[in-house]
Design a protein around this motif. Structure first.
Motif, PDB file in Angstrom:
ATOM      1  N   ASP A 198       0.800  -1.187   0.005  1.00 30.39           N
ATOM      2  CA  ASP A 198       0.054   0.016   0.209  1.00 30.39           C
ATOM      3  C   ASP A 198       0.728   1.289  -0.053  1.00 30.39           C
ATOM      4  N   THR A 199       1.916   1.295   0.608  1.00 28.42           N
ATOM      5  CA  THR A 199       2.804   2.367   0.829  1.00 28.42           C
ATOM      6  C   THR A 199       4.294   2.072   0.518  1.00 28.42           C
ATOM      7  N   VAL A 200       5.119   2.991   0.141  1.00 29.46           N
ATOM      8  CA  VAL A 200       6.603   2.937   0.175  1.00 29.46           C
ATOM      9  C   VAL A 200       7.317   4.167   0.538  1.00 29.46           C
ATOM     10  N   ARG A 201       8.286   3.955   1.256  1.00 30.61           N
ATOM     11  CA  ARG A 201       9.147   5.362   1.745  1.00 30.61           C
ATOM     12  C   ARG A 201      10.117   5.399   0.899  1.00 30.61           C
ATOM     13  N   ILE A 202      10.093   6.834   0.373  1.00 29.49           N
ATOM     14  CA  ILE A 202      11.124   7.364  -0.472  1.00 29.49           C
ATOM     15  C   ILE A 202      11.562   8.772   0.251  1.00 29.49           C
ATOM     16  N   ASN A 203      12.932   8.892   0.615  1.00 30.80           N
ATOM     17  CA  ASN A 203      13.695   9.679   1.342  1.00 30.80           C
ATOM     18  C   ASN A 203      12.556  10.208   2.542  1.00 30.80           C
ATOM     19  N   SER A 204      12.393   9.035   3.422  1.00 27.72           N
ATOM     20  CA  SER A 204      11.698   9.012   4.763  1.00 27.72           C
ATOM     21  C   SER A 204      10.004   9.729   4.293  1.00 27.72           C
ATOM     22  N   ALA A 205       9.826   9.871   3.180  1.00 31.51           N
ATOM     23  CA  ALA A 205       8.403  10.230   2.940  1.00 31.51           C
ATOM     24  C   ALA A 205       7.605   9.067   2.598  1.00 31.51           C
ATOM     25  N   PRO A 206       6.292   8.755   3.236  1.00 34.50           N
ATOM     26  CA  PRO A 206       5.436   7.759   2.766  1.00 34.50           C
ATOM     27  C   PRO A 206       4.789   8.303   1.426  1.00 34.50           C
ATOM     28  N   ILE A 207       4.665   7.253   0.638  1.00 38.91           N
ATOM     29  CA  ILE A 207       4.208   7.571  -0.700  1.00 38.91           C
ATOM     30  C   ILE A 207       2.947   6.148  -1.018  1.00 38.91           C
ATOM     31  N   ASP A 208       1.906   6.537  -1.439  1.00 36.06           N
ATOM     32  CA  ASP A 208       0.916   5.819  -1.679  1.00 36.06           C
ATOM     33  C   ASP A 208       1.139   4.748  -2.998  1.00 36.06           C
ATOM     34  N   VAL A 209       1.034   3.645  -2.839  1.00 35.48           N
ATOM     35  CA  VAL A 209       1.046   2.617  -3.864  1.00 35.48           C
ATOM     36  C   VAL A 209      -0.274   1.912  -4.295  1.00 35.48           C
ATOM     37  N   THR A 210      -0.566   1.875  -5.580  1.00 37.29           N
ATOM     38  CA  THR A 210      -1.737   1.065  -5.738  1.00 37.29           C
ATOM     39  C   THR A 210      -1.329   0.159  -7.104  1.00 37.29           C
ATOM     40  N   PRO A 211      -1.574  -1.201  -6.960  1.00 37.43           N
ATOM     41  CA  PRO A 211      -1.281  -2.121  -8.116  1.00 37.43           C
ATOM     42  C   PRO A 211      -2.556  -2.087  -8.988  1.00 37.43           C
TER      43      PRO A 211
END
Length: 433
Positions: A65-78
């Motif tokens: 559902d999410t991934v962290r990039i540079n400590s920022a949580p980013i929503d992920v949708t398959p």
């Protein structure tokens, strides 16, 4: 007949599974004082182990559902980015606003597009969940999500090894020039064949790089137990013992398949004592109330016991062409029986191979063989890495994969993404000058 017997056994066990679940629920109730005793906890654990070991496991969810990039949580949708009756290409789409903010904070460029070619060998693509998660912070990730053949009506026709090649090529064409492809285990030969044919046609959509991890490019090297079995048995043995007919009420009824439960039984028999110990430890952790280890066991086996069927033609062609005749490695693989596949024509698609020191499915050297086939590829476009201390699954999952293998693959793909970008900028400058 075997398939029907397995389904009948599954149906016959259903009342016992219901009883086991009811017993576990009753013993877990805080109102049941017996459930708080050692005897009660043991009974509850026995019911749990029985129910989980005999349950039917359907296709797992991705649960990403999410991934962290540079400590920022980013929503992920398959989402499905490309589809056929046999496969969906899943795109793990990131939230654009949060992703842009994360890029701007570190002045990052566009993430390389990465197509992960999942194996079509009995398990669902979700077995590579850890692989996907490892590359999500650094790549725009896509993956092949193969169809369960028991769900494919017979009127869809055949699906064979050459169809797999067609699918890989079509997905790479959809992604466009500059993408990267990563073949995990079984897809190695067909992915290499697809790239070779794209190179021969000077296809502008050919990938910038290809990475193979634990792949049977040439199984004559360091043969393992599965390799020896495939060579020792005649094709007729596989036809008679491994191929079965899908029963009703599945949509693919009457289709001849290599059932997932047969593949699962083969894998489990290779390490039977390890699986027995795992379930014994699972029982003890349940009695002790060790929720962390119970959760880890469930997470692994919920995935491991979920299997899909392969079409007869795909399975048998793989046995013959890859494991018995080694057609690609010997320079004699003919696509559709006529067109000779020529990996030596690959000149500008970078190549990386990854192997595990303790791999008991694809031995050391089998994946490295790709370098010997791509003879026209410059040395500075080739990389090989052997990961110490890991077996087959450790090549694409687990702690060492995340900390040692994935960063190397990321550095490799980004190096050739930048190379492509520099070449494109040079070409634009040449046209405008």
């Amino acid at each position: 007949m075997l398939y029907s017997l397995v389904e009948m056994n599954r149906a016959a066990m259903a009342p016992m599974r219901v009883a086991a679940r009811a017993s576990r629920a009753a013993l877990s109730s805080p109102l049941n004082l017996m459930g708080q005793t050692d005897y009660g906890r043991s009974l509850s654990a026995m019911a749990d182990v029985f129910e989980s070991a005999t349950r039917y496991y359907g296709k797992p969810e991705w649960r990403i559902d999410t991934v962290r990039i540079n400590s920022a949580p980013i929503d992920v949708t398959p989402v499905v980015a490309w589809r056929s009756p046999w496969c969906n290409m899943i795109h793990f789409k990131k939230g654009p606003e949060a992703l842009a903010a994360a890029r701007n904070s570190e002045k990052l460029g566009p993430q390389p597009r990465l197509l992960i070619a999942a194996p079509l060998s009995g398990h669902y693509a979700t077995l590579l969940r850890g692989t996907v998660e490892a590359f999500l912070p650094t790549h725009d990730v896509y993956i092949t999500d193969w169809q369960d053949s028991r769900m494919a009506p017979v009127w869809l026709g055949r699906f064979d090894l050459d169809d797999y090649i067609d699918h890989i090529r079509s997905m790479l064409t959809h992604l466009g020039a500059g993408a990267h492809v990563l073949g995990v285990c079984q897809p190695g030969p067909p992915v290499l064949a697809a790239v070779a044919m794209m190179a021969e046609d000077d296809d502008p959509a050919r990938p910038a790089s290809m990475t193979f991890m634990g792949s049977p490019i040439d199984t004559r090297l360091s043969p393992t137990v599965p390799n020896v079995l495939a060579e020792e048995k005649p094709l007729s043995w596989f036809e008679e013992n491994m191929i079965h007919t899908v029963p009703g009420p599945y949509p693919g009824m009457f289709r001849r398949v290599y059932p997932g439960f047969v593949q699962l039984a083969s894998f489990m028999n290779m390490n039977w004592s390890r699986h027995v110990d795992a379930h014994w430890n699972f029982f003890n952790h349940l009695v002790e109330g060790d929720g962390d280890n119970v959760g880890k066991h469930r997470e692994f086996y919920d995935e491991y016991l979920s299997v899909l069927d392969l079409t007869e033609e795909f399975y048998l062609q793989t046995i013959v062409r890859v494991f018995q005749e080694h057609q690609l490695a010997r320079g004699m693989y003919r696509y559709r029986g006529t067109h000779l596949v020529k990996p030596e024509l690959i000149r500008d698609v970078a190549l990386m191979t990854v192997e595990g020191e303790k791999d008991d499915i694809s031995g050391i050297g089998q994946t490295q063989a790709a370098h010997d086939l791509c003879v026209k590829l410059p040395e500075d476009m080739q990389t090989d890495y052997i990961q110490p201390g890991v077996g087959h699954y450790g090549v694409f999952n687990g702690r060492r994969f995340q900390t040692e293998i994935a960063p190397r693959v990321t550095e490799f793909t980004k190096r050739f993404t930048m190379r492509d970008a520099d070449e494109a900028a040079t070409e634009r400058l040449r046209k405008t000058s």
